[in-house]
Design a protein around this motif. Sequence first.
Motif, PDB file in Angstrom:
ATOM      1  N   VAL A 141      26.833 109.634  38.001  1.00  6.29           N
ATOM      2  CA  VAL A 141      28.269 109.646  37.705  1.00  6.29           C
ATOM      3  C   VAL A 141      28.486 109.759  36.197  1.00  6.29           C
ATOM      4  CG1 VAL A 141      30.412 108.321  37.799  1.00  6.29           C
ATOM      5  CG2 VAL A 141      28.894 108.353  39.774  1.00  6.29           C
ATOM      6  N   GLY A 142      27.731 108.985  35.426  1.00  9.72           N
ATOM      7  CA  GLY A 142      27.843 109.057  33.974  1.00  9.72           C
ATOM      8  C   GLY A 142      27.497 110.419  33.422  1.00  9.72           C
ATOM      9  N   ASP A 143      26.589 111.138  34.091  1.00  8.02           N
ATOM     10  CA  ASP A 143      26.190 112.473  33.642  1.00  8.02           C
ATOM     11  C   ASP A 143      27.331 113.482  33.716  1.00  8.02           C
ATOM     12  OD1 ASP A 143      23.650 111.574  33.189  1.00  8.02           O
ATOM     13  OD2 ASP A 143      22.714 112.599  34.883  1.00  8.02           O
ATOM     14  N   LEU A 144      28.366 113.175  34.454  1.00 13.29           N
ATOM     15  CA  LEU A 144      29.457 114.126  34.654  1.00 13.29           C
ATOM     16  C   LEU A 144      30.454 114.147  33.502  1.00 13.29           C
ATOM     17  CD1 LEU A 144      30.266 113.391  38.419  1.00 13.29           C
ATOM     18  CD2 LEU A 144      28.612 115.015  37.476  1.00 13.29           C
ATOM     19  N   TYR A 145      30.310 113.213  32.537  1.00 13.56           N
ATOM     20  CA  TYR A 145      31.304 113.064  31.476  1.00 13.56           C
ATOM     21  C   TYR A 145      30.630 112.994  30.110  1.00 13.56           C
ATOM     22  CZ  TYR A 145      34.083 111.599  35.491  1.00 13.56           C
ATOM     23  OH  TYR A 145      34.698 111.551  36.702  1.00 13.56           O
ATOM     24  N   GLU A 146      31.386 113.313  29.081  1.00 14.25           N
ATOM     25  CA  GLU A 146      30.923 113.065  27.720  1.00 14.25           C
ATOM     26  C   GLU A 146      30.852 111.563  27.487  1.00 14.25           C
ATOM     27  OE1 GLU A 146      33.304 115.109  24.911  1.00 14.25           O
ATOM     28  OE2 GLU A 146      32.771 117.116  25.645  1.00 14.25           O
ATOM     29  N   ARG A 147      29.952 111.161  26.628  1.00 12.60           N
ATOM     30  CA  ARG A 147      29.605 109.742  26.499  1.00 12.60           C
ATOM     31  C   ARG A 147      30.802 108.865  26.145  1.00 12.60           C
ATOM     32  NH1 ARG A 147      24.461 106.642  24.290  1.00 12.60           N
ATOM     33  NH2 ARG A 147      23.506 108.199  25.610  1.00 12.60           N
ATOM     34  N   ASP A 148      31.686 109.298  25.247  1.00 16.39           N
ATOM     35  CA  ASP A 148      32.792 108.440  24.804  1.00 16.39           C
ATOM     36  C   ASP A 148      34.138 108.986  25.273  1.00 16.39           C
ATOM     37  OD1 ASP A 148      33.534 106.072  23.587  1.00 16.39           O
ATOM     38  OD2 ASP A 148      33.951 107.020  21.655  1.00 16.39           O
ATOM     39  N   SER A 149      34.143 109.742  26.373  1.00 22.14           N
ATOM     40  CA  SER A 149      35.386 110.294  26.901  1.00 22.14           C
ATOM     41  C   SER A 149      36.223 109.202  27.556  1.00 22.14           C
ATOM     42  CB  SER A 149      35.082 111.384  27.937  1.00 22.14           C
ATOM     43  OG  SER A 149      36.259 111.740  28.634  1.00 22.14           O
ATOM     44  N   PRO A 150      37.550 109.152  27.275  1.00 25.75           N
ATOM     45  CA  PRO A 150      38.415 108.185  27.960  1.00 25.75           C
ATOM     46  C   PRO A 150      38.439 108.396  29.476  1.00 25.75           C
ATOM     47  CG  PRO A 150      39.521 109.092  26.023  1.00 25.75           C
ATOM     48  CD  PRO A 150      38.265 109.905  26.230  1.00 25.75           C
ATOM     49  N   ARG A 151      38.157 109.629  29.936  1.00 23.67           N
ATOM     50  CA  ARG A 151      38.139 109.914  31.368  1.00 23.67           C
ATOM     51  C   ARG A 151      36.961 109.239  32.063  1.00 23.67           C
ATOM     52  NH1 ARG A 151      37.067 115.014  32.617  1.00 23.67           N
ATOM     53  NH2 ARG A 151      38.275 115.047  34.561  1.00 23.67           N
ATOM     54  N   ARG A 152      35.994 108.803  31.281  1.00 25.75           N
ATOM     55  CA  ARG A 152      34.790 108.197  31.858  1.00 25.75           C
ATOM     56  C   ARG A 152      35.125 106.911  32.608  1.00 25.75           C
ATOM     57  NH1 ARG A 152      29.603 109.326  29.760  1.00 25.75           N
ATOM     58  NH2 ARG A 152      27.967 107.890  30.434  1.00 25.75           N
ATOM     59  N   ASP A 153      35.920 106.018  31.997  1.00 24.10           N
ATOM     60  CA  ASP A 153      36.304 104.779  32.657  1.00 24.10           C
ATOM     61  C   ASP A 153      37.099 105.064  33.918  1.00 24.10           C
ATOM     62  OD1 ASP A 153      35.010 103.339  30.733  1.00 24.10           O
ATOM     63  OD2 ASP A 153      36.789 102.354  29.931  1.00 24.10           O
ATOM     64  N   ALA A 154      37.981 106.083  33.853  1.00 23.64           N
ATOM     65  CA  ALA A 154      38.774 106.448  35.021  1.00 23.64           C
ATOM     66  C   ALA A 154      37.872 106.959  36.145  1.00 23.64           C
ATOM     67  CB  ALA A 154      39.810 107.511  34.640  1.00 23.64           C
ATOM     68  N   GLY A 155      36.874 107.766  35.804  1.00 23.11           N
ATOM     69  CA  GLY A 155      35.942 108.282  36.798  1.00 23.11           C
ATOM     70  C   GLY A 155      35.157 107.176  37.467  1.00 23.11           C
ATOM     71  N   PHE A 156      34.704 106.204  36.681  1.00 23.60           N
ATOM     72  CA  PHE A 156      33.969 105.089  37.253  1.00 23.60           C
ATOM     73  C   PHE A 156      34.873 104.216  38.128  1.00 23.60           C
ATOM     74  CE2 PHE A 156      30.437 105.911  34.326  1.00 23.60           C
ATOM     75  CZ  PHE A 156      29.360 105.605  35.144  1.00 23.60           C
ATOM     76  N   SER A 157      36.146 104.111  37.784  1.00 28.60           N
ATOM     77  CA  SER A 157      37.064 103.330  38.609  1.00 28.60           C
ATOM     78  C   SER A 157      37.280 103.998  39.964  1.00 28.60           C
ATOM     79  CB  SER A 157      38.403 103.143  37.882  1.00 28.60           C
ATOM     80  OG  SER A 157      38.257 102.284  36.779  1.00 28.60           O
ATOM     81  N   ILE A 158      37.377 105.342  39.985  1.00 32.08           N
ATOM     82  CA  ILE A 158      37.488 106.063  41.259  1.00 32.08           C
ATOM     83  C   ILE A 158      36.208 105.881  42.071  1.00 32.08           C
ATOM     84  CG2 ILE A 158      37.647 108.362  42.290  1.00 32.08           C
ATOM     85  CD1 ILE A 158      39.505 109.113  39.978  1.00 32.08           C
ATOM     86  N   PHE A 159      35.067 106.009  41.422  1.00 38.61           N
ATOM     87  CA  PHE A 159      33.778 105.781  42.080  1.00 38.61           C
ATOM     88  C   PHE A 159      33.728 104.371  42.653  1.00 38.61           C
ATOM     89  CE2 PHE A 159      29.274 104.361  41.494  1.00 38.61           C
ATOM     90  CZ  PHE A 159      28.676 105.209  42.420  1.00 38.61           C
ATOM     91  N   TYR A 160      34.264 103.424  41.902  1.00 42.24           N
ATOM     92  CA  TYR A 160      34.285 102.033  42.332  1.00 42.24           C
ATOM     93  C   TYR A 160      35.154 101.862  43.572  1.00 42.24           C
ATOM     94  CZ  TYR A 160      33.188  97.207  41.101  1.00 42.24           C
ATOM     95  OH  TYR A 160      32.664  95.941  41.075  1.00 42.24           O
TER      96      TYR A 160
END
Length: 493
Positions: A141-160
């Motif tokens: 999941v982390g591989d799908l985003y840039e390391r410090d992208s604000p969308r990263r937290d949102a993506g992990f929340s959807i995954f969650y």
Amino acid sequence: MSSDAPVGARAPTGKTFFGHPRALSTLFLTEMWERFSFYGMRAILVLYLTAAVADGGLDLGESSANAVYGTYNAMVYLMALPGGWVADRLIGARRSVLWGGVVIAAGHYVMAVPTGWSVFAGMTLIVLGTGLLKPNISTMVGDLYERDSPRRDAGFSIFYMGINLGAFIAPLITGFLGEKINWHLGFGAAAIGMTFGVAQYVAGRRNLGDAGARPADPLLGADRRRALTRVGVAAAVLVAVLVVLLLTGWFTVDAVVNLLTVVTVLVTVGYFARILTDREISGTERSRMKAYVWLFVFAAAFWLIYDQAGSVLNIFAADRTDRNVAGFTFPASWLQSVNPILIIIGAPLAAWLWLRLGHRVSTPTKFAVGLVLNGLSFVLMAAAARAAVGGDLVSPWWLVAVYAIQVAGELSLSPVGLSATTKLAPVKYASQMLGLWFLATAVGDAIGGQVARLAQHWSQPTYFLTFGLASVVLGLAAVMFTRQIRALMAGIH
């Protein structure tokens, strides 16, 4: 992608999933079914262990059952460390997830065999399989985003949210089958769920692009042979220890639980020491790891309380709550679905909130909020326990309220912790760092399993109030150190 993204990662392009890479849907569904199997089995485990033999259970005392439950959870997350290493150095995250799912399914099928030994043998397989799957699917999941992208937290929340969709459905099915019909039938339903997860993952591989396709830091030639030899020696030593315990009469449930608790803590200390003294990581990466030590301690303290939902609180639901509705006494394990349904409702809101706030609220602050809320849930639980003094049955709404407060805390800490781990991880330890994050749960659960023994010796109001207030105090202390932790994070928010 940024230059410091994990080696070999490339987010696939094309169709999106709630505005995120399409690959997130494959990982979302795989994790959903894996969590169905995990939480479905977990919802009835302590109830099965403590049930009388005449009722199909093992008739294990509550103290030992709580410790077994906590240690089992700890081992599930402890094995995330070697699981991350296997992915990083040997076969890559993608294949690790596949083989992990297969082994998990096999474990649940073994638990479905109606004999006493099958439960412990099955749990062993589930531990091994989850160690391969759990950290590596999060890495992907982390591989799908840039390391410090604000969308990263949102993506992990959807995954969650996918995690908790499986966790919501599972107790309703396994709980009814296990408590009302046959415990092993409930375990069998968990096996079928994991089978669906494996099939879905294989069918969706085309969506994944390069994510997890290759090891981040592969071992080759002599280094590979040397590492495999060490693994073989370690396995042989473990078997030898178990044989000695068996021959000397020390191979009891309590002895094994105590040994595994000590091992969990020692592995944690050793692993942090190894990373922090590794000369191959940069000064910035070392600073971020020092910040991560703080976050790790906060997370372990959070899970020590939170994961007692399946042990101490589950037994409270079975023995101290009035579960009769219109003449039907619903299974105690159904209350295990309250927490995940609230997360399903709250996760999209949390994803929106973190995206809206961006970098204005720091990761340490979110952790502190989680700790305070977690503590307040146990303070409320102390009031529920006091209402049940004397044998009175209390309304299950007490537990619903407790879980609601815990969910708010979890959404402040857990998905954010996953994201922070992938951001703070040294490149060399990409998948292994996800294993380290799950090791926080292992430490919390291992110690929590031992702490739960006190529930049999203290009054329940005292037990809940003591640990609830301790979590609140730790959360307030975390607020005081927020500035120092942010400085150590060296530019990561």
